[in-house]
Design a protein around this motif. Structure first.
Motif, PDB file in Angstrom:
ATOM      1  N   ARG A  92     -18.178   5.883  14.223  1.00 25.55           N
ATOM      2  CA  ARG A  92     -18.553   5.471  12.573  1.00 25.55           C
ATOM      3  C   ARG A  92     -17.471   6.650  11.925  1.00 25.55           C
ATOM      4  NH1 ARG A  92     -23.798   7.930  10.801  1.00 25.55           N
ATOM      5  NH2 ARG A  92     -24.654   6.295  12.497  1.00 25.55           N
ATOM      6  N   HIS A  93     -17.101   7.574  12.056  1.00 25.14           N
ATOM      7  CA  HIS A  93     -16.194   8.427  11.464  1.00 25.14           C
ATOM      8  C   HIS A  93     -14.821   7.742  11.466  1.00 25.14           C
ATOM      9  CE1 HIS A  93     -14.565  11.947   9.771  1.00 25.14           C
ATOM     10  NE2 HIS A  93     -13.658  12.035  10.663  1.00 25.14           N
ATOM     11  N   LEU A  94     -14.552   7.316  12.708  1.00 23.79           N
ATOM     12  CA  LEU A  94     -13.113   6.827  12.812  1.00 23.79           C
ATOM     13  C   LEU A  94     -12.955   5.416  12.084  1.00 23.79           C
ATOM     14  CD1 LEU A  94     -10.592   6.621  14.234  1.00 23.79           C
ATOM     15  CD2 LEU A  94     -11.448   5.447  16.223  1.00 23.79           C
ATOM     16  N   TRP A  95     -14.268   4.477  12.078  1.00 23.61           N
ATOM     17  CA  TRP A  95     -14.129   3.446  11.377  1.00 23.61           C
ATOM     18  C   TRP A  95     -13.988   3.580   9.912  1.00 23.61           C
ATOM     19  CZ3 TRP A  95     -13.770  -1.720  11.812  1.00 23.61           C
ATOM     20  CH2 TRP A  95     -14.245  -2.433  10.705  1.00 23.61           C
ATOM     21  N   GLU A  96     -14.534   4.434   9.392  1.00 24.16           N
ATOM     22  CA  GLU A  96     -14.564   4.879   7.884  1.00 24.16           C
ATOM     23  C   GLU A  96     -13.458   5.254   7.620  1.00 24.16           C
ATOM     24  OE1 GLU A  96     -17.080   4.238   5.421  1.00 24.16           O
ATOM     25  OE2 GLU A  96     -18.287   3.540   6.917  1.00 24.16           O
ATOM     26  N   THR A  97     -12.767   6.059   8.258  1.00 25.00           N
ATOM     27  CA  THR A  97     -11.513   6.804   7.954  1.00 25.00           C
ATOM     28  C   THR A  97     -10.403   5.674   8.012  1.00 25.00           C
ATOM     29  OG1 THR A  97     -12.063   8.673   9.114  1.00 25.00           O
ATOM     30  CG2 THR A  97      -9.720   8.354   8.629  1.00 25.00           C
ATOM     31  N   CYS A  98     -10.340   4.962   8.985  1.00 23.59           N
ATOM     32  CA  CYS A  98      -9.214   3.633   9.065  1.00 23.59           C
ATOM     33  C   CYS A  98      -9.644   2.643   7.876  1.00 23.59           C
ATOM     34  CB  CYS A  98      -9.504   3.164  10.418  1.00 23.59           C
ATOM     35  SG  CYS A  98      -8.929   3.912  11.695  1.00 23.59           S
ATOM     36  N   ARG A  99     -10.832   2.413   7.699  1.00 25.83           N
ATOM     37  CA  ARG A  99     -11.205   1.394   6.522  1.00 25.83           C
ATOM     38  C   ARG A  99     -10.436   1.952   5.328  1.00 25.83           C
ATOM     39  NH1 ARG A  99     -17.118  -0.192   4.434  1.00 25.83           N
ATOM     40  NH2 ARG A  99     -16.984   1.955   3.769  1.00 25.83           N
ATOM     41  N   GLU A 100     -10.983   3.006   4.988  1.00 28.26           N
ATOM     42  CA  GLU A 100     -10.298   3.914   3.793  1.00 28.26           C
ATOM     43  C   GLU A 100      -8.664   3.795   3.731  1.00 28.26           C
ATOM     44  OE1 GLU A 100     -10.292   6.034   0.137  1.00 28.26           O
ATOM     45  OE2 GLU A 100     -11.809   5.062   1.144  1.00 28.26           O
ATOM     46  N   ARG A 101      -8.228   4.293   4.793  1.00 26.62           N
ATOM     47  CA  ARG A 101      -6.570   4.198   4.744  1.00 26.62           C
ATOM     48  C   ARG A 101      -6.210   2.621   4.545  1.00 26.62           C
ATOM     49  NH1 ARG A 101      -5.426   7.850  10.162  1.00 26.62           N
ATOM     50  NH2 ARG A 101      -5.864   9.838   8.939  1.00 26.62           N
ATOM     51  N   PHE A 102      -6.755   1.622   5.018  1.00 27.38           N
ATOM     52  CA  PHE A 102      -6.539   0.234   5.003  1.00 27.38           C
ATOM     53  C   PHE A 102      -6.765  -0.168   3.449  1.00 27.38           C
ATOM     54  CE2 PHE A 102      -7.579  -4.070   4.950  1.00 27.38           C
ATOM     55  CZ  PHE A 102      -6.251  -4.693   5.405  1.00 27.38           C
ATOM     56  N   GLN A 103      -7.669   0.212   2.855  1.00 27.80           N
ATOM     57  CA  GLN A 103      -8.009  -0.124   1.401  1.00 27.80           C
ATOM     58  C   GLN A 103      -7.020   0.596   0.468  1.00 27.80           C
ATOM     59  OE1 GLN A 103     -12.201   0.803   0.861  1.00 27.80           O
ATOM     60  NE2 GLN A 103     -12.922  -1.188   1.717  1.00 27.80           N
ATOM     61  N   THR A 104      -6.722   1.672   0.549  1.00 25.20           N
ATOM     62  CA  THR A 104      -5.723   2.372  -0.307  1.00 25.20           C
ATOM     63  C   THR A 104      -4.314   2.017  -0.062  1.00 25.20           C
ATOM     64  OG1 THR A 104      -5.349   4.165   1.469  1.00 25.20           O
ATOM     65  CG2 THR A 104      -6.860   4.696  -0.323  1.00 25.20           C
ATOM     66  N   ARG A 105      -3.991   1.626   1.000  1.00 23.80           N
ATOM     67  CA  ARG A 105      -2.596   0.664   1.327  1.00 23.80           C
ATOM     68  C   ARG A 105      -2.674  -0.596   0.552  1.00 23.80           C
ATOM     69  NH1 ARG A 105      -1.652   1.580   7.574  1.00 23.80           N
ATOM     70  NH2 ARG A 105      -1.224   3.805   7.644  1.00 23.80           N
ATOM     71  N   ARG A 106      -3.729  -1.309   0.413  1.00 20.70           N
ATOM     72  CA  ARG A 106      -3.611  -2.512  -0.248  1.00 20.70           C
ATOM     73  C   ARG A 106      -3.623  -2.528  -1.693  1.00 20.70           C
ATOM     74  NH1 ARG A 106      -7.707  -6.892   2.247  1.00 20.70           N
ATOM     75  NH2 ARG A 106      -6.233  -8.155   1.028  1.00 20.70           N
ATOM     76  N   LYS A 107      -4.066  -1.409  -2.234  1.00 20.92           N
ATOM     77  CA  LYS A 107      -4.205  -1.168  -3.506  1.00 20.92           C
ATOM     78  C   LYS A 107      -2.877  -1.040  -4.208  1.00 20.92           C
ATOM     79  CE  LYS A 107      -8.631   0.690  -4.042  1.00 20.92           C
ATOM     80  NZ  LYS A 107      -9.422   2.038  -4.258  1.00 20.92           N
ATOM     81  N   PRO A 108      -2.386  -1.605  -5.445  1.00 20.72           N
ATOM     82  CA  PRO A 108      -0.871  -1.598  -5.786  1.00 20.72           C
ATOM     83  C   PRO A 108      -0.496  -0.225  -6.404  1.00 20.72           C
ATOM     84  CG  PRO A 108      -2.265  -3.140  -6.931  1.00 20.72           C
ATOM     85  CD  PRO A 108      -2.985  -2.671  -6.009  1.00 20.72           C
TER      86      PRO A 108
END
Length: 112
Positions: free
Chosen positions: A96-112
């Motif tokens: 769960r911790h790994l999933w949340e961390t990866c999801r956060e990184r992915f979302q911050t990369r997609r933001k312009p």
């Protein structure tokens, strides 16, 4: 996810990591040693007063580091030791911790 649930989840992960570290490094059983208990209390206090809990996943992902430098180094040591071992001790929390961390990184990369 609501704020209180995120706080509780963060505290649970930190508690499990500190308990694993204390058990393996300080050879304790059941209760934490005084140093690890103080670190856990400090981490919980920081989490309770975090103004960014709604927007961040975990403290490691936060832009503002509110830990005192000494405590930050101590929690870093705990995380470095316990992180890889959490997969064997608490696999659900670790994934769960790994999933949340990866999801956060992915979302911050997609933001312009």
């Amino acid at each position: 996810m609501d704020t209180e649930r995120k706080r509780a989840q963060e505290k649970q992960v930190v508690h499990c990591m500190i308990a694993l570290y204390c058990r393996r490094k300080h050879h304790t059983r059941g209760a934490l040693c005084p140093d690890c208990a103080a670190l856990e209390a400090y981490a919980c206090q920081r989490s309770d007063h975090c103004p960014f809990i709604r927007t961040k996943t975990f403290c490691s992902q936060c832009k503002v580091h509110c830990y005192h430098p000494e405590m930050r180094e101590r929690i870093r040591q705990v995380m470095r030791f316990s992180g890889p071992r959490m997969l064997w001790v608490h696999p659900v929390l670790a994934v769960r911790h790994l999933w949340e961390t990866c999801r956060e990184r992915f979302q911050t990369r997609r933001k312009p």
